[in-house]
Structure formats: C-alpha cells, structure tokens
Design an enzyme around this catalytic site. Structure first.
Site, PDB file in Angstrom:
ATOM      1  N   LYS A   1     -55.958  -7.543 -21.541  1.00  0.00           N
ATOM      2  CA  LYS A   1     -54.791  -6.474 -21.636  1.00  0.00           C
ATOM      3  C   LYS A   1     -55.231  -5.213 -20.827  1.00  0.00           C
ATOM      4  O   LYS A   1     -54.419  -4.915 -20.058  1.00  0.00           O
ATOM      5  CB  LYS A   1     -54.650  -6.281 -23.052  1.00  0.00           C
ATOM      6  CG  LYS A   1     -54.070  -7.189 -23.877  1.00  0.00           C
ATOM      7  CD  LYS A   1     -52.465  -7.773 -23.302  1.00  0.00           C
ATOM      8  CE  LYS A   1     -51.520  -6.882 -23.628  1.00  0.00           C
ATOM      9  NZ  LYS A   1     -50.125  -7.447 -22.984  1.00  0.00           N
TER      10      LYS A   1
ATOM     11  N   THR B   1     -51.847  -2.514 -25.629  1.00  0.00           N
ATOM     12  CA  THR B   1     -52.462  -2.448 -27.051  1.00  0.00           C
ATOM     13  C   THR B   1     -53.282  -1.548 -27.176  1.00  0.00           C
ATOM     14  O   THR B   1     -53.996  -0.760 -26.330  1.00  0.00           O
ATOM     15  CB  THR B   1     -53.023  -3.876 -27.225  1.00  0.00           C
ATOM     16  OG1 THR B   1     -53.857  -3.666 -28.393  1.00  0.00           O
ATOM     17  CG2 THR B   1     -54.019  -4.286 -26.059  1.00  0.00           C
ATOM     18  N   ASP B   2     -53.522  -0.898 -28.283  1.00  0.00           N
ATOM     19  CA  ASP B   2     -54.731   0.083 -28.516  1.00  0.00           C
ATOM     20  C   ASP B   2     -56.067  -0.517 -28.515  1.00  0.00           C
ATOM     21  O   ASP B   2     -57.051   0.219 -28.181  1.00  0.00           O
ATOM     22  CB  ASP B   2     -54.598   0.632 -30.156  1.00  0.00           C
ATOM     23  CG  ASP B   2     -54.614  -0.405 -31.122  1.00  0.00           C
ATOM     24  OD1 ASP B   2     -54.729  -1.528 -30.807  1.00  0.00           O
ATOM     25  OD2 ASP B   2     -54.628  -0.282 -32.352  1.00  0.00           O
ATOM     26  N   GLU B   3     -56.130  -1.934 -28.346  1.00  0.00           N
ATOM     27  CA  GLU B   3     -57.448  -2.417 -28.255  1.00  0.00           C
ATOM     28  C   GLU B   3     -58.080  -2.234 -26.874  1.00  0.00           C
ATOM     29  O   GLU B   3     -59.379  -2.589 -26.681  1.00  0.00           O
ATOM     30  CB  GLU B   3     -57.368  -4.044 -28.555  1.00  0.00           C
ATOM     31  CG  GLU B   3     -56.584  -4.239 -29.633  1.00  0.00           C
ATOM     32  CD  GLU B   3     -57.123  -5.805 -30.434  1.00  0.00           C
ATOM     33  OE1 GLU B   3     -57.860  -6.332 -29.832  1.00  0.00           O
ATOM     34  OE2 GLU B   3     -56.388  -6.098 -31.266  1.00  0.00           O
TER      35      GLU B   3
ATOM     36  N   ASN C   1     -48.632  -4.292 -35.049  1.00  0.00           N
ATOM     37  CA  ASN C   1     -47.382  -4.275 -35.563  1.00  0.00           C
ATOM     38  C   ASN C   1     -47.231  -5.081 -36.693  1.00  0.00           C
ATOM     39  O   ASN C   1     -47.984  -6.370 -37.022  1.00  0.00           O
ATOM     40  CB  ASN C   1     -46.426  -4.874 -34.525  1.00  0.00           C
ATOM     41  CG  ASN C   1     -45.772  -3.880 -33.655  1.00  0.00           C
ATOM     42  OD1 ASN C   1     -44.613  -4.122 -33.133  1.00  0.00           O
ATOM     43  ND2 ASN C   1     -46.425  -2.963 -33.175  1.00  0.00           N
TER      44      ASN C   1
ATOM     45  N   ALA D   1     -47.435 -12.551 -23.498  1.00  0.00           N
ATOM     46  CA  ALA D   1     -49.000 -12.356 -23.550  1.00  0.00           C
ATOM     47  C   ALA D   1     -49.553 -13.457 -24.582  1.00  0.00           C
ATOM     48  O   ALA D   1     -48.679 -13.898 -25.485  1.00  0.00           O
ATOM     49  CB  ALA D   1     -49.402 -11.177 -23.997  1.00  0.00           C
TER      50      ALA D   1
ATOM     51  N   TYR E   1     -59.681 -10.913 -25.388  1.00  0.00           N
ATOM     52  CA  TYR E   1     -58.067 -10.583 -25.325  1.00  0.00           C
ATOM     53  C   TYR E   1     -57.915  -9.072 -24.796  1.00  0.00           C
ATOM     54  O   TYR E   1     -57.180  -8.799 -23.858  1.00  0.00           O
ATOM     55  CB  TYR E   1     -57.709 -10.619 -26.953  1.00  0.00           C
ATOM     56  CG  TYR E   1     -56.344  -9.977 -26.969  1.00  0.00           C
ATOM     57  CD1 TYR E   1     -54.982  -9.962 -26.554  1.00  0.00           C
ATOM     58  CD2 TYR E   1     -56.398  -8.625 -27.586  1.00  0.00           C
ATOM     59  CE1 TYR E   1     -53.977  -9.374 -26.373  1.00  0.00           C
ATOM     60  CE2 TYR E   1     -55.187  -7.854 -27.977  1.00  0.00           C
ATOM     61  CZ  TYR E   1     -53.902  -8.305 -27.401  1.00  0.00           C
ATOM     62  OH  TYR E   1     -52.828  -7.633 -27.623  1.00  0.00           O
TER      63      TYR E   1
ATOM     64  N   TYR F   1     -31.331 -25.843 -28.093  1.00  0.00           N
ATOM     65  CA  TYR F   1     -31.371 -24.977 -26.909  1.00  0.00           C
ATOM     66  C   TYR F   1     -31.099 -25.602 -25.500  1.00  0.00           C
ATOM     67  O   TYR F   1     -30.635 -24.797 -24.814  1.00  0.00           O
ATOM     68  CB  TYR F   1     -32.517 -24.060 -26.866  1.00  0.00           C
ATOM     69  CG  TYR F   1     -32.435 -22.680 -27.817  1.00  0.00           C
ATOM     70  CD1 TYR F   1     -31.832 -21.459 -27.381  1.00  0.00           C
ATOM     71  CD2 TYR F   1     -32.596 -22.840 -29.261  1.00  0.00           C
ATOM     72  CE1 TYR F   1     -31.808 -20.613 -28.195  1.00  0.00           C
ATOM     73  CE2 TYR F   1     -32.546 -21.804 -29.993  1.00  0.00           C
ATOM     74  CZ  TYR F   1     -32.016 -20.615 -29.424  1.00  0.00           C
ATOM     75  OH  TYR F   1     -32.159 -19.426 -30.330  1.00  0.00           O
TER      76      TYR F   1
HETATM   77  O1  DAU Z   1     -54.074  -3.455 -32.263  1.00  0.00           O
HETATM   78  C1  DAU Z   1     -53.243  -4.115 -31.853  1.00  0.00           C
HETATM   79  C2  DAU Z   1     -53.424  -5.511 -31.681  1.00  0.00           C
HETATM   80  O2  DAU Z   1     -53.301  -6.368 -33.243  1.00  0.00           O
HETATM   81  C3  DAU Z   1     -52.766  -6.720 -30.730  1.00  0.00           C
HETATM   82  O3  DAU Z   1     -52.782  -6.241 -29.289  1.00  0.00           O
HETATM   83  C4  DAU Z   1     -53.015  -8.031 -30.906  1.00  0.00           C
HETATM   84  O4  DAU Z   1     -52.190  -8.782 -30.196  1.00  0.00           O
HETATM   85  C5  DAU Z   1     -52.799  -8.263 -32.524  1.00  0.00           C
HETATM   86  O5  DAU Z   1     -53.373  -9.693 -32.647  1.00  0.00           O
HETATM   87  C6  DAU Z   1     -53.424  -7.461 -33.264  1.00  0.00           C
HETATM   88  O6  DAU Z   1     -54.820  -7.725 -33.334  1.00  0.00           O
HETATM   89  P1  DAU Z   1     -55.874  -7.782 -34.480  1.00  0.00           P
HETATM   90  O7  DAU Z   1     -57.071  -8.561 -34.238  1.00  0.00           O
HETATM   91  O8  DAU Z   1     -56.270  -6.253 -35.110  1.00  0.00           O
HETATM   92  O9  DAU Z   1     -54.943  -8.406 -35.455  1.00  0.00           O
HETATM   93  P2  DAU Z   1     -55.267  -9.674 -36.682  1.00  0.00           P
HETATM   94  O10 DAU Z   1     -54.142  -9.509 -37.532  1.00  0.00           O
HETATM   95  O11 DAU Z   1     -55.708 -10.710 -35.956  1.00  0.00           O
HETATM   96  O12 DAU Z   1     -56.304  -8.909 -37.360  1.00  0.00           O
HETATM   97  C7  DAU Z   1     -56.054  -7.485 -38.221  1.00  0.00           C
HETATM   98  C8  DAU Z   1     -57.442  -7.489 -39.089  1.00  0.00           C
HETATM   99  O13 DAU Z   1     -57.895  -8.222 -40.071  1.00  0.00           O
HETATM  100  C9  DAU Z   1     -58.685  -7.397 -37.761  1.00  0.00           C
HETATM  101  O14 DAU Z   1     -59.550  -6.618 -38.422  1.00  0.00           O
HETATM  102  C10 DAU Z   1     -59.180  -8.868 -38.440  1.00  0.00           C
HETATM  103  C11 DAU Z   1     -58.859  -8.909 -39.874  1.00  0.00           C
HETATM  104  N1  DAU Z   1     -58.733 -10.267 -40.230  1.00  0.00           N
HETATM  105  C12 DAU Z   1     -57.645 -10.939 -39.709  1.00  0.00           C
HETATM  106  C13 DAU Z   1     -57.433 -12.539 -39.812  1.00  0.00           C
HETATM  107  C14 DAU Z   1     -56.380 -13.263 -39.109  1.00  0.00           C
HETATM  108  C15 DAU Z   1     -59.149 -10.853 -41.395  1.00  0.00           C
HETATM  109  O15 DAU Z   1     -60.094 -10.252 -42.091  1.00  0.00           O
HETATM  110  N2  DAU Z   1     -58.782 -12.245 -41.855  1.00  0.00           N
HETATM  111  C16 DAU Z   1     -58.037 -12.883 -41.004  1.00  0.00           C
HETATM  112  O16 DAU Z   1     -57.927 -14.171 -41.588  1.00  0.00           O
END
Ligand code: DAU
Length: 325
Positions: free
Chosen positions: A137, A108-110, A163, A66, A133, A316
C-alpha cells in the site's frame, strides 16, 4: 456504492471488480436493479479492460481495488504486489489522458507502521510499512503521488484506520469474532490481545470519501480516523457482552509475525480543511454491526462457504458486461 446511491440522486456508479474470494455481489443485491448501478467484472491489472472503463465517460474514480488482509500477505505477498502495486500503476496509466477525472486513492494507516504510545501520526510522518500488505500500500501511494506530480493525474490519497461494518468479509477481527461467538466457537486472539486499533464505522468513512471527492486539492493526503485507539481484547469482550456470550470463548493463539502494536492517526487536517468529522460512536456502530450479522446469517454462511461465487453466475452474468483483454 450504497452510500453514494442513497446520498445522491444524480449519481451513476460503475462497480469494476474482479470478484475474488471477498468480493461478494450478494452484498449489493438491494441495489443491483437500480438503473444507476452497474457491475462490471474485470481485473485492475488488465490494462485493456481498465482503458475501456475510462472510455465510459467517468467523472471520478474511487480506487478501492486491493488485496487487504495482512495475514494473507504474510502467507503469500505476490497477489499483493500484483493487485495493489501493479494494479494501481495500471489504473494511473489509464487515468493519464484524463486530468479532469478526480481519483481518490484508498490507502491505510498501516503505511506509517506502529505508533508510539499516546502519539498519533500526522500526514507528514515518514512511512514505515512493516507487513507485506502495508509495504504494497505504501508503494501504491508513492505511484499515486508520482503520477499526480509528473503527469497531473488529479489524485487525492486517504489513509484510514480500521473500518467495521455490515457486509465485511469474516476474516477481519470484528465479523470473525461475531460469527464465531454466535456459533459458540473459540475466538482466536493473537498474542496478548493488547494491540490497539482505531475503529471507524463505515458510514463515517464514506462521508469522508464523498467530501474528499468534491473538495480536496489534487495531490493532497488526508488521515481519516475516529481518534480513539482501543485494545483488541476490549473490542472482543464488547462483542461477547452484546451477544450475551462468556469470556471463556476467548482463546489466545500464536501472535501474527511482525504484528504492529498500535495504530493511531491524527485526523485534524481533514476536520479543519474539509469540515469532516466522525459522527457514529463505536458503541452505536458495533451494535448496528452485530445486529446486522445476527439478522443475516445466510449472507455469512455464503461468505464463509464461497457460495456467492455461484450467486454471481446466477444473477449477474447476463446483466453485466465482463471486460477482458
Ligand atoms: O488499519 C487499517 C487496516 O485494517 C486495513 O488497511 C486492512 O486492509 C485491514 O485488514 C485492517 O488490518 P488489521 O490487520 O488491523 O485488521 P484485522 O481485522 O485483520 O485485525 C485487527 C486486529 O485484530 C489486529 O491487531 C490483529 C487482531 N486479530 C485479527 C484476527 C483476524 C486477532 O487477534 N485475531 C484474529 O483472528
């Protein structure tokens, strides 16, 4: 892969991966020479290649393939439609003649959208995806359910929360913050940083997948979560504290468009029916994760520079087959 290879002597694993920007074979260098492991570079949207994969005589398929990053889906949704929806349908078509092959679909929970305060979604909750996204999903899930119902594909769906782990590509919150803090760079917090996520350490998720693979009934859906939703700001402050860095590295930046405020899942169904429960506390998991990134700065440098693409060519290509139609 590593979890399954370590957990079971009798297992053989084919890793089918197109190796785009976040697919890093260097992450599996320690198992690359295990005769039970094989990497095949191929595209899940390539029907001929996926058909060939099924000719190998598989017992089970764990469908991780994905595009996963919400920010990228906001910039350009097209790869998400192609890989997550069309790729899933392509895999399901290839699986149709094999009703005995168990397929675990990683969702995903999303797909539920943002959870109200204090509440946690159960599996029956309506789907309300809110980012491109999440929409891709949710759509993929509908195809999985449709193929299980219509053609008897032996599929199970797992909806997991965020995760965290070693080897995670440094675009996700936790590895990005560890990497930036280590280099004394600003830590970008979207909006007010009070959005909540439920973080599950990867080993707990791997155990849930293994249990679902063996015990879940065809067509079933399970939430997987640790059950504690925490604000992003708290996670980032914990990372700074463990690394001995100042809070002044935190930089508030413009919020993600359509940012879901809170994710929270009720995982009582998988606990009750399959006997799974989370074993690793957030505190233990985050310490392990931070220690790993500290000890593996070279991996991080390669991931950030895209250097591992060359690693694939060096290590590889001669050992692995490339499936293309
Ligand atoms: O909930 C499961 C999902 O978690 C998965 O299905 C997705 O594939 C995975 O990318 C993840 O999604 P999120 O958007 O929750 O994950 P991310 O690590 O991008 O962001 C986590 C939280 O942190 C979200 O509220 C956005 C915030 N964030 C993220 C980044 C990269 C920030 O505040 N600053 C950042 O630079």
């Amino acid at each position: 892969m590593r979890f399954f290879l370590n957990a079971r002597r009798d297992v053989e694993i084919v890793n089918f991966d197109i190796l785009t920007y976040a697919g890093n074979p260097e992450s599996l260098a320690d198992v690359a020479h295990d005769p039970r492991y094989c990497l095949i570079r191929g595209d899940i949207t390539d029907r001929t290649a996926v058909d060939k994969l099924f000719q190998l005589g598989l017992d089970a398929v764990i469908h991780f393939a994905a595009e996963t990053h919400v920010d990228r889906s906001i910039e350009d949704a097209s790869p998400f439609l192609k890989t997550n929806i069309f790729g899933t349908q392509c895999l399901l078509e290839a699986a149709r003649p094999f009703p005995n092959i168990r397929l675990v679909h990683i969702s995903t929970d999303e797909v539920y959208g943002s959870a109200p305060r204090e509440a946690a979604f159960k599996e029956e909750a309506p789907l309300d995806p809110r980012s491109p996204y999440a929409a891709s999903k949710a759509s993929a899930e509908h195809f999985v359910t449709a193929y299980a119902n219509t053609y008897g594909v032996s599929a199970v769906i797992l909806r997991c929360t965020n995760n965290f782990r070693p080897f995670q590509f440094p675009e996700k919150l936790i590895p990005l913050m560890i990497a930036n803090a280590t280099e004394n760079k600003p830590l970008p917090i979207y909006g007010d940083g009070l959005q909540e996520r439920d973080w599950l350490f990867v080993e707990d998720y791997c155990r849930a997948i293994a249990i679902a693979l063996e015990k879940a009934e065809c067509g079933s859906i399970y939430n997987v979560s640790c059950g504690v939703s925490q604000p992003n700001l708290k996670i980032v402050r914990t990372i700074l504290q463990v690394l001995g860095k100042p809070d002044s590295l935190i930089q508030y930046v413009q919020d993600r468009p359509g940012h879901d405020r809170r994710y929270a899942l009720d995982s009582s169904k998988i606990q009750r029916e399959l006997g799974w429960r989370p074993l690793v506390s957030f505190e233990d998991g985050i310490r392990k994760t931070i220690e790993w990134y500290r000890a593996n700065s070279e991996w991080l440098d390669h991931a950030r520079s895209g250097e591992y693409r060359n690693y694939y060519e060096r290590h590889y290509d001669r050992r692995s087959e490339t499936f293309r139609s």
